[in-house]
Scaffold this motif. Structure first.
Motif, PDB file in Angstrom:
ATOM      1  N   SER A 125       0.858  -1.190   0.000  1.00  0.00           N
ATOM      2  CA  SER A 125       0.000   0.000   0.000  1.00  0.00           C
ATOM      3  C   SER A 125       0.895   1.241   0.000  1.00  0.00           C
ATOM      4  O   SER A 125       2.073   1.158   0.304  1.00  0.00           O
ATOM      5  CB  SER A 125      -0.926   0.018   1.212  1.00  0.00           C
ATOM      6  N   VAL A 126       0.294   2.374  -0.348  1.00  0.00           N
ATOM      7  CA  VAL A 126       1.052   3.611  -0.459  1.00  0.00           C
ATOM      8  C   VAL A 126       0.725   4.507   0.735  1.00  0.00           C
ATOM      9  O   VAL A 126      -0.438   4.756   1.030  1.00  0.00           O
ATOM     10  CB  VAL A 126       0.712   4.335  -1.786  1.00  0.00           C
ATOM     11  N   TRP A 127       1.750   4.989   1.414  1.00  0.00           N
ATOM     12  CA  TRP A 127       1.593   5.908   2.541  1.00  0.00           C
ATOM     13  C   TRP A 127       1.783   7.324   1.996  1.00  0.00           C
ATOM     14  O   TRP A 127       2.879   7.862   1.979  1.00  0.00           O
ATOM     15  CB  TRP A 127       2.610   5.572   3.631  1.00  0.00           C
ATOM     16  N   TRP A 128       0.674   7.911   1.513  1.00  0.00           N
ATOM     17  CA  TRP A 128       0.712   9.171   0.774  1.00  0.00           C
ATOM     18  C   TRP A 128       1.296  10.333   1.559  1.00  0.00           C
ATOM     19  O   TRP A 128       1.893  11.236   0.980  1.00  0.00           O
ATOM     20  CB  TRP A 128      -0.683   9.525   0.252  1.00  0.00           C
ATOM     21  N   SER A 129       1.157  10.316   2.857  1.00  0.00           N
ATOM     22  CA  SER A 129       1.671  11.425   3.655  1.00  0.00           C
ATOM     23  C   SER A 129       3.197  11.455   3.677  1.00  0.00           C
ATOM     24  O   SER A 129       3.788  12.449   4.100  1.00  0.00           O
ATOM     25  CB  SER A 129       1.121  11.349   5.082  1.00  0.00           C
ATOM     26  N   TRP A 130       3.844  10.387   3.200  1.00  0.00           N
ATOM     27  CA  TRP A 130       5.293  10.378   3.083  1.00  0.00           C
ATOM     28  C   TRP A 130       5.735  10.396   1.626  1.00  0.00           C
ATOM     29  O   TRP A 130       6.898  10.664   1.321  1.00  0.00           O
ATOM     30  CB  TRP A 130       5.895   9.195   3.845  1.00  0.00           C
TER      31      TRP A 130
END
Length: 184
Positions: A74-79
């Protein structure tokens, strides 16, 4: 600022993104949970310094997003967004670093590069990442600011050492012997 965007920049985005993703798995642990020293940041800063803000920003965004998706599911968009910010800000001053022209061997260019990377990392990791962590994922305030400060310190060290060495090396050797040329 006059900026040229052509095939070299497109190739730099593609190769840079692929290398950024490949370097995702090289992580040096820090005492802060889920916060690592990552050499991929030096590569992104180097590409931003050579090719400018679009290349730097896109390599950060695409490389981080694809790396997260491939290695973590999954993608951790805040980083992801802060990596793009760092690449964009460093790249804004690419012409002044003169890496391509062989001018990154003087103290003024090296100092400017490192001042800009500290400013970029501060904005990205002390402001953008923690705020997005809180807004998007409802993460605890104290946790995200500690992680942000850890990422800030780690990234300024990695870029300050490895990024500077990449730029100096390319400026001394690669800039003068580029084999890419336009065909007739």
């Amino acid at each position: 600022m006059k900026s040229k965007f052509g095939i070299k920049e497109v190739v730099a985005i593609g190769i840079g993104t692929a290398l950024f993703v490949a370097l995702t798995e090289i992580q040096i642990p820090t005492p802060i949970p889920n916060t690592y020293l990552q050499p991929r940041m030096a590569l992104m800063a180097f590409l931003a310094a050579v090719f400018g803000p679009i290349v730097g920003g896109l390599v950060g965004l695409l490389g981080h997003a694809l790396g997260d998706a491939m290695f973590y599911g999954s993608v951790w968009w805040s980083w992801v967004v802060p990596d793009g910010v760092v690449g964009l800000v460093i790249g804004l001053f690419a012409a002044k670093y003169a890496v391509k022209e062989g001018g990154f061997t003087n103290t003024k260019a090296i100092t400017l590069f490192n001042v800009m990377q500290v400013i970029a990392n501060a904005a990205a990791w002390i402001l953008v990442a923690p705020i997005l962590d809180i807004v998007i994922y409802a993460e605890p305030v104290n946790k995200v600011f500690i992680q942000g400060i850890g990422a800030f310190i780690g990234n300024i060290l990695i870029i300050g050492i490895l990024g500077t060495l990449l730029c100096v090396g390319y400026s001394k050797i690669g800039a003068k012997s580029s084999s890419l040329s336009k065909e007739d």
